[in-house]
Design a protein around this motif. Sequence first.
Motif, PDB file in Angstrom:
ATOM      1  N   VAL A  36      52.952  55.012  -2.890  1.00  0.00           N
ATOM      2  CA  VAL A  36      53.279  54.577  -1.537  1.00  0.00           C
ATOM      3  C   VAL A  36      52.673  55.592  -0.582  1.00  0.00           C
ATOM      4  CG1 VAL A  36      55.128  54.066   0.098  1.00  0.00           C
ATOM      5  CG2 VAL A  36      55.429  53.505  -2.323  1.00  0.00           C
ATOM      6  N   ASN A  37      51.800  55.119   0.286  1.00  0.00           N
ATOM      7  CA  ASN A  37      51.109  55.993   1.237  1.00  0.00           C
ATOM      8  C   ASN A  37      50.488  57.205   0.523  1.00  0.00           C
ATOM      9  OD1 ASN A  37      51.817  54.278   3.371  1.00  0.00           O
ATOM     10  ND2 ASN A  37      53.775  55.297   3.606  1.00  0.00           N
ATOM     11  N   ASN A  38      49.777  56.917  -0.567  1.00  0.00           N
ATOM     12  CA  ASN A  38      49.043  57.913  -1.361  1.00  0.00           C
ATOM     13  C   ASN A  38      49.928  58.915  -2.093  1.00  0.00           C
ATOM     14  OD1 ASN A  38      46.417  56.930  -0.785  1.00  0.00           O
ATOM     15  ND2 ASN A  38      46.556  57.857   1.246  1.00  0.00           N
ATOM     16  N   GLN A  39      51.201  58.588  -2.292  1.00  0.00           N
ATOM     17  CA  GLN A  39      52.102  59.462  -3.049  1.00  0.00           C
ATOM     18  C   GLN A  39      52.676  58.681  -4.221  1.00  0.00           C
ATOM     19  OE1 GLN A  39      55.239  61.261  -0.766  1.00  0.00           O
ATOM     20  NE2 GLN A  39      56.183  62.164  -2.550  1.00  0.00           N
ATOM     21  N   MET A  40      52.423  59.178  -5.443  1.00  0.00           N
ATOM     22  CA  MET A  40      52.960  58.518  -6.630  1.00  0.00           C
ATOM     23  C   MET A  40      54.482  58.614  -6.622  1.00  0.00           C
ATOM     24  SD  MET A  40      50.353  57.285  -8.185  1.00  0.00           S
ATOM     25  CE  MET A  40      51.036  56.782  -9.736  1.00  0.00           C
ATOM     26  N   ILE A  41      55.134  57.500  -6.966  1.00  0.00           N
ATOM     27  CA  ILE A  41      56.587  57.451  -7.004  1.00  0.00           C
ATOM     28  C   ILE A  41      57.026  57.211  -8.450  1.00  0.00           C
ATOM     29  CG2 ILE A  41      58.670  56.345  -6.103  1.00  0.00           C
ATOM     30  CD1 ILE A  41      56.942  57.652  -3.905  1.00  0.00           C
ATOM     31  N   PRO A  42      57.777  58.141  -9.056  1.00  0.00           N
ATOM     32  CA  PRO A  42      58.260  57.925 -10.421  1.00  0.00           C
ATOM     33  C   PRO A  42      59.171  56.698 -10.487  1.00  0.00           C
ATOM     34  CG  PRO A  42      58.587  60.206  -9.741  1.00  0.00           C
ATOM     35  CD  PRO A  42      58.173  59.433  -8.526  1.00  0.00           C
ATOM     36  N   ARG A  43      59.113  55.963 -11.574  1.00  0.00           N
ATOM     37  CA  ARG A  43      59.890  54.734 -11.721  1.00  0.00           C
ATOM     38  C   ARG A  43      61.380  54.961 -11.458  1.00  0.00           C
ATOM     39  NH1 ARG A  43      59.348  49.595 -13.946  1.00  0.00           N
ATOM     40  NH2 ARG A  43      57.250  50.006 -14.641  1.00  0.00           N
ATOM     41  N   GLU A  44      61.916  56.100 -11.889  1.00  0.00           N
ATOM     42  CA  GLU A  44      63.344  56.341 -11.691  1.00  0.00           C
ATOM     43  C   GLU A  44      63.727  56.501 -10.216  1.00  0.00           C
ATOM     44  OE1 GLU A  44      61.328  60.158 -13.092  1.00  0.00           O
ATOM     45  OE2 GLU A  44      61.487  58.144 -13.912  1.00  0.00           O
ATOM     46  N   GLU A  45      62.735  56.631  -9.326  1.00  0.00           N
ATOM     47  CA  GLU A  45      62.998  56.749  -7.890  1.00  0.00           C
ATOM     48  C   GLU A  45      62.743  55.444  -7.132  1.00  0.00           C
ATOM     49  OE1 GLU A  45      60.947  60.107  -6.214  1.00  0.00           O
ATOM     50  OE2 GLU A  45      61.633  61.430  -7.818  1.00  0.00           O
ATOM     51  N   TRP A  46      62.274  54.399  -7.829  1.00  0.00           N
ATOM     52  CA  TRP A  46      61.934  53.147  -7.153  1.00  0.00           C
ATOM     53  C   TRP A  46      63.117  52.544  -6.410  1.00  0.00           C
ATOM     54  CZ3 TRP A  46      58.333  49.811 -10.779  1.00  0.00           C
ATOM     55  CH2 TRP A  46      57.147  50.507 -10.995  1.00  0.00           C
ATOM     56  N   SER A  47      64.302  52.564  -7.007  1.00  0.00           N
ATOM     57  CA  SER A  47      65.458  51.925  -6.363  1.00  0.00           C
ATOM     58  C   SER A  47      65.933  52.703  -5.132  1.00  0.00           C
ATOM     59  CB  SER A  47      66.612  51.756  -7.356  1.00  0.00           C
ATOM     60  OG  SER A  47      67.037  53.007  -7.838  1.00  0.00           O
ATOM     61  N   ALA A  48      65.577  53.976  -5.046  1.00  0.00           N
ATOM     62  CA  ALA A  48      65.975  54.798  -3.904  1.00  0.00           C
ATOM     63  C   ALA A  48      64.858  54.931  -2.865  1.00  0.00           C
ATOM     64  CB  ALA A  48      66.385  56.187  -4.393  1.00  0.00           C
ATOM     65  N   THR A  49      63.711  54.304  -3.117  1.00  0.00           N
ATOM     66  CA  THR A  49      62.562  54.415  -2.204  1.00  0.00           C
ATOM     67  C   THR A  49      62.500  53.194  -1.301  1.00  0.00           C
ATOM     68  OG1 THR A  49      61.353  55.703  -3.859  1.00  0.00           O
ATOM     69  CG2 THR A  49      60.059  54.715  -2.082  1.00  0.00           C
ATOM     70  N   SER A  50      62.872  53.387  -0.031  1.00  0.00           N
ATOM     71  CA  SER A  50      62.826  52.299   0.945  1.00  0.00           C
ATOM     72  C   SER A  50      61.408  52.130   1.460  1.00  0.00           C
ATOM     73  CB  SER A  50      63.758  52.599   2.116  1.00  0.00           C
ATOM     74  OG  SER A  50      65.084  52.668   1.672  1.00  0.00           O
ATOM     75  N   LEU A  51      61.028  50.890   1.663  1.00  0.00           N
ATOM     76  CA  LEU A  51      59.698  50.591   2.193  1.00  0.00           C
ATOM     77  C   LEU A  51      59.771  50.481   3.708  1.00  0.00           C
ATOM     78  CD1 LEU A  51      58.621  47.908  -0.414  1.00  0.00           C
ATOM     79  CD2 LEU A  51      58.061  50.342  -0.390  1.00  0.00           C
ATOM     80  N   GLN A  52      58.725  50.921   4.364  1.00  0.00           N
ATOM     81  CA  GLN A  52      58.642  50.887   5.826  1.00  0.00           C
ATOM     82  C   GLN A  52      57.542  49.924   6.259  1.00  0.00           C
ATOM     83  OE1 GLN A  52      60.939  52.679   7.515  1.00  0.00           O
ATOM     84  NE2 GLN A  52      61.702  53.357   5.528  1.00  0.00           N
ATOM     85  N   GLU A  53      57.657  49.414   7.464  1.00  0.00           N
ATOM     86  CA  GLU A  53      56.642  48.540   8.047  1.00  0.00           C
ATOM     87  C   GLU A  53      55.277  49.207   7.935  1.00  0.00           C
ATOM     88  OE1 GLU A  53      54.945  45.336  10.008  1.00  0.00           O
ATOM     89  OE2 GLU A  53      57.093  45.466   9.618  1.00  0.00           O
TER      90      GLU A  53
END
Length: 66
Positions: A36-53
């Motif tokens: 997301v925005n050039n930063q890898m997000i570990p799968r275990e953090e997907w549910s806590a990662t909110s998406l922005q416009e």
Amino acid sequence: MQIIVNNKAMEMAEGSTLSALAEALRLPEKGVAVAVNNQMIPREEWSATSLQEGAQIVVIKAACGG
């Protein structure tokens, strides 16, 4: 809200998480990496990662072969 997934515009509900996006895209349980925005997000953090416009998301799927 509108986000960009692999250079294509996509609509998601306000407050959606990366997990919700993975479900909408029917991503497999294994063999997928997401940035997301050039930063890898570990799968275990997907549910806590909110998406922005306007978020820029890159989905990479592992491929077999040589």
